[in-house]
Design an enzyme around this catalytic site. Sequence first.
Site, PDB file in Angstrom:
ATOM      1  N   GLY A  10      32.306  20.136 -15.251  1.00 46.26           N
ATOM      2  CA  GLY A  10      31.506  19.854 -16.445  1.00 46.26           C
ATOM      3  C   GLY A  10      31.094  18.388 -16.557  1.00 46.26           C
ATOM      4  O   GLY A  10      31.576  17.515 -15.828  1.00 46.26           O
ATOM      5  N   MET A  11      30.203  18.139 -17.506  1.00 48.29           N
ATOM      6  CA  MET A  11      29.628  16.791 -17.684  1.00 48.29           C
ATOM      7  C   MET A  11      30.694  15.751 -18.031  1.00 48.29           C
ATOM      8  O   MET A  11      30.735  14.669 -17.441  1.00 48.29           O
ATOM      9  CB  MET A  11      28.564  16.876 -18.797  1.00 48.29           C
ATOM     10  CG  MET A  11      27.827  15.600 -19.054  1.00 48.29           C
ATOM     11  SD  MET A  11      26.369  15.879 -20.081  1.00 48.29           S
ATOM     12  CE  MET A  11      27.099  16.218 -21.677  1.00 48.29           C
ATOM     13  N   LEU A  12      31.552  16.067 -18.961  1.00 53.95           N
ATOM     14  CA  LEU A  12      32.574  15.099 -19.372  1.00 53.95           C
ATOM     15  C   LEU A  12      33.613  14.891 -18.267  1.00 53.95           C
ATOM     16  O   LEU A  12      33.968  13.749 -17.935  1.00 53.95           O
ATOM     17  CB  LEU A  12      33.255  15.583 -20.674  1.00 53.95           C
ATOM     18  CG  LEU A  12      34.419  14.740 -21.181  1.00 53.95           C
ATOM     19  CD1 LEU A  12      34.017  13.293 -21.408  1.00 53.95           C
ATOM     20  CD2 LEU A  12      34.989  15.338 -22.476  1.00 53.95           C
ATOM     21  N   ILE A  37      40.795  28.837 -17.615  1.00 53.89           N
ATOM     22  CA  ILE A  37      41.705  28.677 -18.764  1.00 53.89           C
ATOM     23  C   ILE A  37      41.871  29.959 -19.596  1.00 53.89           C
ATOM     24  O   ILE A  37      42.727  30.012 -20.470  1.00 53.89           O
ATOM     25  CB  ILE A  37      41.304  27.486 -19.677  1.00 53.89           C
ATOM     26  CG1 ILE A  37      39.918  27.680 -20.286  1.00 53.89           C
ATOM     27  CG2 ILE A  37      41.424  26.165 -18.929  1.00 53.89           C
ATOM     28  CD1 ILE A  37      39.635  26.752 -21.468  1.00 53.89           C
ATOM     29  N   ALA A  60      34.993  24.402 -21.486  1.00 53.66           N
ATOM     30  CA  ALA A  60      34.490  24.928 -22.753  1.00 53.66           C
ATOM     31  C   ALA A  60      33.253  25.772 -22.516  1.00 53.66           C
ATOM     32  O   ALA A  60      32.619  25.693 -21.461  1.00 53.66           O
ATOM     33  CB  ALA A  60      34.127  23.773 -23.694  1.00 53.66           C
ATOM     34  N   THR A  62      29.688  25.807 -23.934  1.00 50.47           N
ATOM     35  CA  THR A  62      28.955  24.773 -24.685  1.00 50.47           C
ATOM     36  C   THR A  62      27.492  25.129 -24.977  1.00 50.47           C
ATOM     37  O   THR A  62      26.736  24.264 -25.408  1.00 50.47           O
ATOM     38  CB  THR A  62      29.007  23.426 -23.929  1.00 50.47           C
ATOM     39  OG1 THR A  62      28.485  23.617 -22.618  1.00 50.47           O
ATOM     40  CG2 THR A  62      30.415  22.880 -23.846  1.00 50.47           C
ATOM     41  N   TYR A 125      29.046  28.779 -32.175  1.00 50.94           N
ATOM     42  CA  TYR A 125      29.726  27.769 -31.336  1.00 50.94           C
ATOM     43  C   TYR A 125      30.742  26.990 -32.181  1.00 50.94           C
ATOM     44  O   TYR A 125      31.896  26.817 -31.775  1.00 50.94           O
ATOM     45  CB  TYR A 125      28.674  26.833 -30.729  1.00 50.94           C
ATOM     46  CG  TYR A 125      29.229  25.590 -30.073  1.00 50.94           C
ATOM     47  CD1 TYR A 125      29.893  25.645 -28.853  1.00 50.94           C
ATOM     48  CD2 TYR A 125      29.060  24.328 -30.679  1.00 50.94           C
ATOM     49  CE1 TYR A 125      30.390  24.493 -28.254  1.00 50.94           C
ATOM     50  CE2 TYR A 125      29.551  23.176 -30.081  1.00 50.94           C
ATOM     51  CZ  TYR A 125      30.218  23.262 -28.871  1.00 50.94           C
ATOM     52  OH  TYR A 125      30.713  22.122 -28.281  1.00 50.94           O
ATOM     53  N   LYS A 129      34.808  26.784 -31.704  1.00 49.00           N
ATOM     54  CA  LYS A 129      35.511  25.504 -31.491  1.00 49.00           C
ATOM     55  C   LYS A 129      36.554  25.292 -32.584  1.00 49.00           C
ATOM     56  O   LYS A 129      37.622  24.717 -32.340  1.00 49.00           O
ATOM     57  CB  LYS A 129      34.516  24.342 -31.469  1.00 49.00           C
ATOM     58  CG  LYS A 129      33.569  24.319 -30.278  1.00 49.00           C
ATOM     59  CD  LYS A 129      34.247  24.153 -28.924  1.00 49.00           C
ATOM     60  CE  LYS A 129      34.837  22.775 -28.704  1.00 49.00           C
ATOM     61  NZ  LYS A 129      35.424  22.650 -27.348  1.00 49.00           N
TER      62      LYS A 129
HETATM   63  N1  LIG Z   1      27.912  18.546 -24.790  1.00 45.71           N
HETATM   64  C1  LIG Z   1      27.958  18.126 -26.054  1.00 45.71           C
HETATM   65  O1  LIG Z   1      26.952  17.653 -26.615  1.00 45.71           O
HETATM   66  C2  LIG Z   1      29.249  18.205 -26.846  1.00 45.71           C
HETATM   67  C3  LIG Z   1      29.241  17.785 -28.174  1.00 45.71           C
HETATM   68  C4  LIG Z   1      30.436  17.844 -28.899  1.00 45.71           C
HETATM   69  C5  LIG Z   1      31.605  18.297 -28.285  1.00 45.71           C
HETATM   70  N2  LIG Z   1      31.568  18.704 -26.994  1.00 45.71           N
HETATM   71  C6  LIG Z   1      32.812  19.191 -26.371  1.00 45.71           C
HETATM   72  O2  LIG Z   1      33.145  18.311 -25.308  1.00 45.71           O
HETATM   73  C7  LIG Z   1      33.822  19.033 -24.270  1.00 45.71           C
HETATM   74  C8  LIG Z   1      33.141  18.767 -22.931  1.00 45.71           C
HETATM   75  O3  LIG Z   1      31.789  19.193 -23.010  1.00 45.71           O
HETATM   76  P1  LIG Z   1      30.773  19.102 -21.782  1.00 45.71           P
HETATM   77  O4  LIG Z   1      29.444  18.762 -22.344  1.00 45.71           O
HETATM   78  O5  LIG Z   1      31.345  18.309 -20.668  1.00 45.71           O
HETATM   79  O6  LIG Z   1      30.719  20.652 -21.361  1.00 45.71           O
HETATM   80  P2  LIG Z   1      30.160  21.302 -20.021  1.00 45.71           P
HETATM   81  O7  LIG Z   1      29.343  20.334 -19.242  1.00 45.71           O
HETATM   82  O8  LIG Z   1      29.554  22.612 -20.417  1.00 45.71           O
HETATM   83  O9  LIG Z   1      31.497  21.557 -19.190  1.00 45.71           O
HETATM   84  C9  LIG Z   1      32.389  22.572 -19.495  1.00 45.71           C
HETATM   85  C10 LIG Z   1      32.871  23.142 -18.184  1.00 45.71           C
HETATM   86  O10 LIG Z   1      33.853  24.140 -18.447  1.00 45.71           O
HETATM   87  C11 LIG Z   1      33.600  25.209 -17.550  1.00 45.71           C
HETATM   88  N3  LIG Z   1      34.229  26.438 -18.023  1.00 45.71           N
HETATM   89  C12 LIG Z   1      33.695  27.403 -18.818  1.00 45.71           C
HETATM   90  N4  LIG Z   1      34.590  28.400 -18.985  1.00 45.71           N
HETATM   91  C13 LIG Z   1      35.705  28.033 -18.300  1.00 45.71           C
HETATM   92  C14 LIG Z   1      36.951  28.647 -18.081  1.00 45.71           C
HETATM   93  N5  LIG Z   1      37.246  29.843 -18.620  1.00 45.71           N
HETATM   94  N6  LIG Z   1      37.882  28.018 -17.325  1.00 45.71           N
HETATM   95  C15 LIG Z   1      37.595  26.813 -16.762  1.00 45.71           C
HETATM   96  N7  LIG Z   1      36.403  26.196 -16.914  1.00 45.71           N
HETATM   97  C16 LIG Z   1      35.479  26.794 -17.678  1.00 45.71           C
HETATM   98  C17 LIG Z   1      32.097  25.268 -17.502  1.00 45.71           C
HETATM   99  O11 LIG Z   1      31.650  26.037 -16.419  1.00 45.71           O
HETATM  100  P3  LIG Z   1      30.235  26.808 -16.530  1.00 45.71           P
HETATM  101  O12 LIG Z   1      29.195  25.762 -16.701  1.00 45.71           O
HETATM  102  O13 LIG Z   1      30.196  27.534 -15.233  1.00 45.71           O
HETATM  103  O14 LIG Z   1      30.331  27.711 -17.717  1.00 45.71           O
HETATM  104  C18 LIG Z   1      31.746  23.797 -17.379  1.00 45.71           C
HETATM  105  O15 LIG Z   1      31.801  23.377 -16.028  1.00 45.71           O
HETATM  106  C19 LIG Z   1      33.796  20.490 -24.719  1.00 45.71           C
HETATM  107  O16 LIG Z   1      35.003  20.810 -25.344  1.00 45.71           O
HETATM  108  C20 LIG Z   1      32.664  20.548 -25.726  1.00 45.71           C
HETATM  109  O17 LIG Z   1      32.831  21.597 -26.668  1.00 45.71           O
HETATM  110  C21 LIG Z   1      30.415  18.665 -26.247  1.00 45.71           C
END
Ligand SMILES: NC(=O)c1ccc[n+]([C@@H]2O[C@H](COP(=O)([O-])OP(=O)(O)OC[C@H]3O[C@@H](n4cnc5c(N)ncnc54)[C@H](OP(=O)(O)O)[C@@H]3O)[C@@H](O)[C@H]2O)c1
Length: 285
Positions: A10-12, A37, A60, A62, A125, A129
């Site tokens: 994921g991005m983070l 997870i 997550a 997302t 969403y 969360k």
């Molecule tokens: N992005 C935002 O603007 C934002 C804002 C507020 C809070 N957040 C929170 O910040 C955190 C990081 O966000 P992010 O933007 O980095 O999210 P992201 O880029 O969508 O990364 C999440 C990763 O988790 C993977 N994933 C999904 N289901 C899974 C599972 N069952 N087991 C293991 N991995 C799994 C996803 O894979 P797939 O892509 O294959 O599904 C993706 O690689 C999250 O908790 C998010 O809710 C994000």
Amino acid sequence: MKVLVTGAAGMLAKDLIPCLTEAGHVAFAPPENDLNITKQRAIRSAVDRFEPEVIVNCAAYTKVDQAEREEHLATIINGLAVQNLCLVCQECDIPLVHFSTDYVFDGTKDGPYTVYDQPNPINAYGRSKLLGEKYVLWLLKKFYLVRTSWLFGISGSNFIETMLTLAEKQKEVSVVNDQRGCPTWTQHLSEVVVSLIESRRYGVYHATNSGPTTWFEYAREIFCLAGTGTEVVPITSEQFPTAARRPKNSVLDPFPLPEVLQRDMPSWRQALEAYLSLRKQRSST
Ligand SMILES: NC(=O)c1ccc[n+]([C@@H]2O[C@H](COP(=O)([O-])OP(=O)(O)OC[C@H]3O[C@@H](n4cnc5c(N)ncnc54)[C@H](OP(=O)(O)O)[C@@H]3O)[C@@H](O)[C@H]2O)c1
């Protein structure tokens, strides 16, 4: 410290992993195939194998709009799977870093949302969360529950990239001007996570780049700094309908993060500038 990171692709996570390593920690980041997870046994076997001293959950669901159609799936990943993580952390006495979102709030408050404010999500969403947050609070004593917002990172699709792609095709872009929030660079958030796990000061935190803005102002700044000359037209959320409703105000008050870490997070403008220059550097190499 030995740190197990979930959601490695994921991005983070992509920014967090090198950040942990640079700070002298050892990061284990198995791919989702090995560390899904939603499978408690997979989490337990990763813990037995790597013996982490802390787990950081970057995994997550997302997709905010898609979650309206897939609320059950979003809830399994953002809610129930967090229960899995918490149970393993409880069993093995390992602290958990878990991320949540500004979208747990309904957006009706006038000022920034504090860690004392009651969540009241207005979309699927946000509800999923919030369930994850509840498991952390119900089950764990040693946790860092980190709410963040409007993330952008070099390894993910994000608003900045969307705007820059639009600017290649259009002279003018319409962007909503009635949702306020705080854009946050995953690099700066990663640095905060490293400091928090080193501090061992467990609790609920709001970690965003500082200074509120709207998507319209944010887009204007992106085009200005990138020098695209693109015109931005302010519109209302009603003029840009999406499957999921979004809070009108989701600005997060940082207290007590600056007091705990003895520093403020940089402003979103500084973060945007740094991101754009990193992006330029990467494209020229
Ligand atoms: N992005 C935002 O603007 C934002 C804002 C507020 C809070 N957040 C929170 O910040 C955190 C990081 O966000 P992010 O933007 O980095 O999210 P992201 O880029 O969508 O990364 C999440 C990763 O988790 C993977 N994933 C999904 N289901 C899974 C599972 N069952 N087991 C293991 N991995 C799994 C996803 O894979 P797939 O892509 O294959 O599904 C993706 O690689 C999250 O908790 C998010 O809710 C994000």
